[in-house]
Design a protein around this motif. Structure first.
Motif, PDB file in Angstrom:
ATOM      1  N   ASP A   1      85.028-124.417  10.758  1.00 35.79           N
ATOM      2  CA  ASP A   1      84.351-122.887  10.693  1.00 35.79           C
ATOM      3  C   ASP A   1      82.979-122.985  10.666  1.00 35.79           C
ATOM      4  N   MET A   2      82.383-121.704  11.005  1.00 34.02           N
ATOM      5  CA  MET A   2      80.893-121.512  10.773  1.00 34.02           C
ATOM      6  C   MET A   2      81.010-120.208   9.959  1.00 34.02           C
ATOM      7  N   PHE A   3      80.065-120.538   8.745  1.00 31.59           N
ATOM      8  CA  PHE A   3      79.931-119.380   7.783  1.00 31.59           C
ATOM      9  C   PHE A   3      78.231-118.795   8.080  1.00 31.59           C
ATOM     10  N   TYR A   4      78.138-117.796   8.348  1.00 26.03           N
ATOM     11  CA  TYR A   4      76.787-117.358   8.796  1.00 26.03           C
ATOM     12  C   TYR A   4      76.087-116.221   7.894  1.00 26.03           C
ATOM     13  N   VAL A   5      75.171-116.375   7.303  1.00 24.36           N
ATOM     14  CA  VAL A   5      74.465-115.329   6.569  1.00 24.36           C
ATOM     15  C   VAL A   5      73.233-114.838   7.111  1.00 24.36           C
ATOM     16  N   ILE A   6      73.484-113.399   7.369  1.00 22.07           N
ATOM     17  CA  ILE A   6      72.346-112.827   8.591  1.00 22.07           C
ATOM     18  C   ILE A   6      70.987-112.449   7.773  1.00 22.07           C
ATOM     19  N   SER A   7      69.942-112.452   8.716  1.00 23.04           N
ATOM     20  CA  SER A   7      68.759-112.142   8.322  1.00 23.04           C
ATOM     21  C   SER A   7      68.450-110.614   7.861  1.00 23.04           C
ATOM     22  N   CYS A   8      67.072-110.225   7.696  1.00 20.16           N
ATOM     23  CA  CYS A   8      67.079-109.010   7.101  1.00 20.16           C
ATOM     24  C   CYS A   8      67.026-107.997   8.302  1.00 20.16           C
ATOM     25  N   GLU A   9      67.899-107.191   8.340  1.00 17.11           N
ATOM     26  CA  GLU A   9      67.955-106.142   9.514  1.00 17.11           C
ATOM     27  C   GLU A   9      67.991-104.856   8.840  1.00 17.11           C
ATOM     28  N   THR A  10      67.466-104.497   7.806  1.00 18.76           N
ATOM     29  CA  THR A  10      67.365-103.237   6.961  1.00 18.76           C
ATOM     30  C   THR A  10      65.773-103.073   6.847  1.00 18.76           C
ATOM     31  N   GLY A  11      65.638-101.646   6.809  1.00 17.58           N
ATOM     32  CA  GLY A  11      64.363-101.154   6.171  1.00 17.58           C
ATOM     33  C   GLY A  11      64.613-100.087   5.235  1.00 17.58           C
ATOM     34  N   ASP A  12      63.592 -99.755   4.362  1.00 23.14           N
ATOM     35  CA  ASP A  12      63.549 -98.801   3.562  1.00 23.14           C
ATOM     36  C   ASP A  12      64.274 -97.442   4.250  1.00 23.14           C
ATOM     37  N   TYR A  13      65.063 -96.663   3.356  1.00 26.44           N
ATOM     38  CA  TYR A  13      65.556 -95.456   4.171  1.00 26.44           C
ATOM     39  C   TYR A  13      65.861 -94.401   3.132  1.00 26.44           C
ATOM     40  N   PRO A  14      65.518 -93.118   3.255  1.00 27.16           N
ATOM     41  CA  PRO A  14      65.816 -92.052   2.352  1.00 27.16           C
ATOM     42  C   PRO A  14      67.170 -91.851   1.815  1.00 27.16           C
ATOM     43  N   THR A  15      67.601 -91.525   0.825  1.00 27.08           N
ATOM     44  CA  THR A  15      68.857 -91.158   0.474  1.00 27.08           C
ATOM     45  C   THR A  15      68.968 -89.613   0.385  1.00 27.08           C
ATOM     46  N   ALA A  16      70.214 -89.259   0.181  1.00 31.34           N
ATOM     47  CA  ALA A  16      70.659 -87.682   0.167  1.00 31.34           C
ATOM     48  C   ALA A  16      69.783 -86.857  -0.482  1.00 31.34           C
ATOM     49  N   ASP A  17      69.226 -87.282  -1.814  1.00 30.83           N
ATOM     50  CA  ASP A  17      68.365 -86.580  -2.665  1.00 30.83           C
ATOM     51  C   ASP A  17      66.677 -86.807  -2.606  1.00 30.83           C
ATOM     52  N   GLY A  18      66.329 -87.441  -1.421  1.00 26.51           N
ATOM     53  CA  GLY A  18      65.157 -87.598  -1.087  1.00 26.51           C
ATOM     54  C   GLY A  18      64.306 -88.746  -1.702  1.00 26.51           C
ATOM     55  N   GLN A  19      65.294 -89.773  -2.432  1.00 23.21           N
ATOM     56  CA  GLN A  19      64.967 -90.820  -2.971  1.00 23.21           C
ATOM     57  C   GLN A  19      64.614 -92.164  -1.760  1.00 23.21           C
ATOM     58  N   THR A  20      64.077 -93.299  -2.306  1.00 20.73           N
ATOM     59  CA  THR A  20      64.007 -94.146  -1.087  1.00 20.73           C
ATOM     60  C   THR A  20      64.873 -95.508  -1.664  1.00 20.73           C
ATOM     61  N   CYS A  21      66.022 -96.053  -0.835  1.00 24.12           N
ATOM     62  CA  CYS A  21      66.740 -97.169  -1.059  1.00 24.12           C
ATOM     63  C   CYS A  21      66.058 -98.506  -0.371  1.00 24.12           C
ATOM     64  N   HIS A  22      66.403 -99.310  -1.103  1.00 21.76           N
ATOM     65  CA  HIS A  22      65.623-100.766  -0.448  1.00 21.76           C
ATOM     66  C   HIS A  22      66.803-101.640  -0.325  1.00 21.76           C
ATOM     67  N   TYR A  23      68.025-101.332  -0.168  1.00 28.82           N
ATOM     68  CA  TYR A  23      69.064-102.241   0.132  1.00 28.82           C
ATOM     69  C   TYR A  23      70.156-101.534   1.189  1.00 28.82           C
TER      70      TYR A  23
END
Length: 331
Positions: free
Chosen positions: A54-76
């Motif tokens: 097998d190959m078990f692969y862990v991806i890099s960072c493909e995510t940026g900060d984004y707004p939540t429905a209530d206007g806050q910012t999520c970092h995950y």
């Protein structure tokens, strides 16, 4: 930026102790997306080829900060949100297509912290453990329910490579005995880890097994995120000295296929820093947003050497399986 992203992530390998949550940590925790359930097939990218390894692969960072429905910012990353899964899936598919060959391929979705996180060492230290814990659980699930005792390649890129190193630091002997090799791509190997973890062993050639393959590609030393790696190997000629190796590749995967023009480059290891110095690059800027440096080829660490990596993964897997079968025949 006080320190590089790579130096910041190196420190995170030591962050395994529990401590009280600060106000910022509590705020981040309140905005955490739901944890991935690794019994749920949607939380995996899997290519089952009925292979012996097998190959078990862990991806890099493909995510940026984004707004939540209530206007806050999520970092995950929210691994259940289609819009956030798309770039993650893109990397999973790309690496499977470029590197895994005939191996079975497993890659978990996880709550990676955003790229903006790494603009600050302290913020990275607070958020990285969420991503690490998700992949810990995914790897444990893979070993128990998906691997079926097969040998495996452990691989990761950038943030994923740091997680791979932590998995190795925590790995038991039986699991390590089935690990063909670890590819910690686009990261440095902390000296303390290399000195204290007997499972983190420097690759010395093209077909040794139970070893760790690592390198960081830059135009010159000034373009590096870090110059503190304990070891590295040239992914073109598989040498650990300064012998140069010429290779031909397209400048970047972002250029449409019909517009790609192969270019010839040369790579050699700089022995004082263990950086892979690349000459002859001709193409668009490789700078990462937020944390990038001109002349740093971090975004192309897999793309540049994909042919060599694919061949090498197959070679090491074949060497491991051959030795495993020879040992079984002697029993």
């Amino acid at each position: 930026m006080k320190k590089s992203i790579m130096a910041a992530l190196a420190l995170l390998l030591c962050l395994v102790s529990c401590r009280d949550l600060s106000r910022q940590e509590r705020a981040d925790a309140e905005l955490l997306p739901a944890a991935p359930d690794y019994n749920d097939s949607t939380q995996w990218y899997v290519s089952n080829r009925s292979a012996e390894a097998d190959m078990f692969y862990v991806i890099s960072c493909e995510t940026g900060d984004y707004p939540t429905a209530d206007g806050q910012t999520c970092h995950y990353a929210d691994t259940y949100a289609d819009s956030l899964r798309m770039p993650i899936y893109g990397e999973m598919l790309g690496v499977d297509t470029l590197l895994s060959g005939r191996l079975n391929y497993y890659s978990p979705y996880y709550r990676q912290c955003s790229l903006q996180t790494f603009a600050s060492d302290s913020t990275a230290a607070l958020r990285f453990p969420v991503a690490l814990d998700d992949v810990r659980r995914a790897f444990a699930h893979y070993l128990k329910h998906m691997n079926n005792g097969r040998p495996f390649i452990l691989a990761g890129f950038s943030m994923g490579a740091k997680i791979v190193l932590q998995l190795m630091a925590e790995m038991d002997d039986a699991t390590y005995g089935r690990m063909i090799a670890a590819y910690a791509i686009g990261t440095e190997i902390p000296r303390e880890l290399a000195d204290t973890c007997r499972r983190v062993v420097a690759a010395r050639g093209a077909d040794d097994t139970g070893v760790t393959i690592s390198y960081n590609s830059v135009r010159d030393v000034e373009a590096a995120f870090s110059t503190q790696s304990a070891f590295a190997i040239n992914p073109v000629n598989w040498k650990t000295d300064s012998t140069p190796a010429q290779f031909v590749t397209e400048p970047t995967a972002r250029i449409p296929v019909d517009e790609q023009k192969p270019i010839t480059m040369t790579a050699h290891l700089d022995m004082p820093t263990r950086l892979l110095l690349v000459d002859g690059y001709q193409g668009p800027s490789q700078m990462l947003p937020v944390i990038g440096k001109e002349g740093n080829y971090h975004t192309s660490e897999i793309w540049f050497y994909r042919r060599y990596l694919r061949e090498n993964i197959a070679l090491r897997a074949a060497a491991f399986l051959k030795r495993q079968k020879e040992a079984a025949a002697k029993r």
